[in-house]
Scaffold this motif. Structure first.
Motif, PDB file in Angstrom:
ATOM      1  N   TRP A   1       0.837  -1.200   0.000  1.00 38.71           N
ATOM      2  CA  TRP A   1       0.000   0.000   0.000  1.00 38.71           C
ATOM      3  C   TRP A   1       0.870   1.249   0.000  1.00 38.71           C
ATOM      4  CZ3 TRP A   1      -4.456   1.379  -1.525  1.00 38.71           C
ATOM      5  CH2 TRP A   1      -5.056   2.555  -1.072  1.00 38.71           C
ATOM      6  N   THR A   2       1.911   1.256   0.839  1.00 38.48           N
ATOM      7  CA  THR A   2       2.824   2.396   0.903  1.00 38.48           C
ATOM      8  C   THR A   2       3.500   2.617  -0.449  1.00 38.48           C
ATOM      9  OG1 THR A   2       3.222   2.033   3.253  1.00 38.48           O
ATOM     10  CG2 THR A   2       4.880   3.316   2.062  1.00 38.48           C
ATOM     11  N   ALA A   3       3.939   1.534  -1.081  1.00 40.24           N
ATOM     12  CA  ALA A   3       4.587   1.648  -2.393  1.00 40.24           C
ATOM     13  C   ALA A   3       3.612   2.214  -3.428  1.00 40.24           C
ATOM     14  CB  ALA A   3       5.109   0.290  -2.839  1.00 40.24           C
ATOM     15  N   ALA A   4       2.361   1.768  -3.404  1.00 44.27           N
ATOM     16  CA  ALA A   4       1.363   2.270  -4.356  1.00 44.27           C
ATOM     17  C   ALA A   4       1.109   3.760  -4.144  1.00 44.27           C
ATOM     18  CB  ALA A   4       0.060   1.489  -4.220  1.00 44.27           C
ATOM     19  N   LEU A   5       1.008   4.186  -2.893  1.00 41.95           N
ATOM     20  CA  LEU A   5       0.773   5.608  -2.613  1.00 41.95           C
ATOM     21  C   LEU A   5       1.961   6.458  -3.049  1.00 41.95           C
ATOM     22  CD1 LEU A   5      -0.935   5.467   0.892  1.00 41.95           C
ATOM     23  CD2 LEU A   5      -2.020   5.875  -1.332  1.00 41.95           C
ATOM     24  N   LEU A   6       3.170   5.987  -2.762  1.00 47.94           N
ATOM     25  CA  LEU A   6       4.369   6.741  -3.168  1.00 47.94           C
ATOM     26  C   LEU A   6       4.439   6.847  -4.692  1.00 47.94           C
ATOM     27  CD1 LEU A   6       7.019   5.352  -0.671  1.00 47.94           C
ATOM     28  CD2 LEU A   6       6.037   7.664  -0.720  1.00 47.94           C
ATOM     29  N   ASP A   7       4.110   5.774  -5.395  1.00 47.28           N
ATOM     30  CA  ASP A   7       4.109   5.804  -6.842  1.00 47.28           C
ATOM     31  C   ASP A   7       3.072   6.792  -7.371  1.00 47.28           C
ATOM     32  OD1 ASP A   7       5.079   4.762  -9.390  1.00 47.28           O
ATOM     33  OD2 ASP A   7       3.061   3.934  -9.570  1.00 47.28           O
ATOM     34  N   ALA A   8       1.899   6.809  -6.729  1.00 47.08           N
ATOM     35  CA  ALA A   8       0.845   7.745  -7.152  1.00 47.08           C
ATOM     36  C   ALA A   8       1.287   9.189  -6.960  1.00 47.08           C
ATOM     37  CB  ALA A   8      -0.430   7.470  -6.369  1.00 47.08           C
ATOM     38  N   VAL A   9       1.972   9.471  -5.876  1.00 46.96           N
ATOM     39  CA  VAL A   9       2.441  10.838  -5.611  1.00 46.96           C
ATOM     40  C   VAL A   9       3.527  11.231  -6.608  1.00 46.96           C
ATOM     41  CG1 VAL A   9       3.707  12.262  -3.950  1.00 46.96           C
ATOM     42  CG2 VAL A   9       1.828  10.807  -3.181  1.00 46.96           C
ATOM     43  N   ARG A  10       4.407  10.321  -6.924  1.00 45.71           N
ATOM     44  CA  ARG A  10       5.502  10.607  -7.857  1.00 45.71           C
ATOM     45  C   ARG A  10       5.005  10.853  -9.274  1.00 45.71           C
ATOM     46  NH1 ARG A  10       8.385   5.713  -5.858  1.00 45.71           N
ATOM     47  NH2 ARG A  10       9.214   6.393  -3.887  1.00 45.71           N
TER      48      ARG A  10
END
Length: 57
Positions: free
Chosen positions: A46-55
C-alpha cells in the motif's frame, strides 16, 4: 483490525465514500456498500502504491 476511518479523499458529504483500516495490512471498503467486502493489501504494498501515485501526479 476493524478501526476504519474516512479516507483523506472522502469529502464528508457522501462523495468519495471510502474507509480505510491500517495495520500490518491495509483494508479499504466502500462506506455505502460495506456488505460487498473489502480490498486488503500488505502495508508495504500500500505504501509503495501511494508513493508511486504521488511521484506520477
Amino acid at each position: 483490525m476493524s478501526d476504519y476511518h474516512p479516507s483523506s479523499y472522502s469529502d464528508g458529504t457522501g462523495g468519495y465514500c471510502v474507509e480505510v483500516s491500517e495495520g500490518r495490512a491495509t483494508q479499504l471498503r466502500d462506506t455505502q456498500n460495506r456488505d460487498l467486502g473489502t480490498v486488503r493489501v500488505h502495508a508495504s504494498e500500500w505504501t509503495a502504491a501511494l508513493l508511486d501515485a504521488v511521484r506520477t501526479k
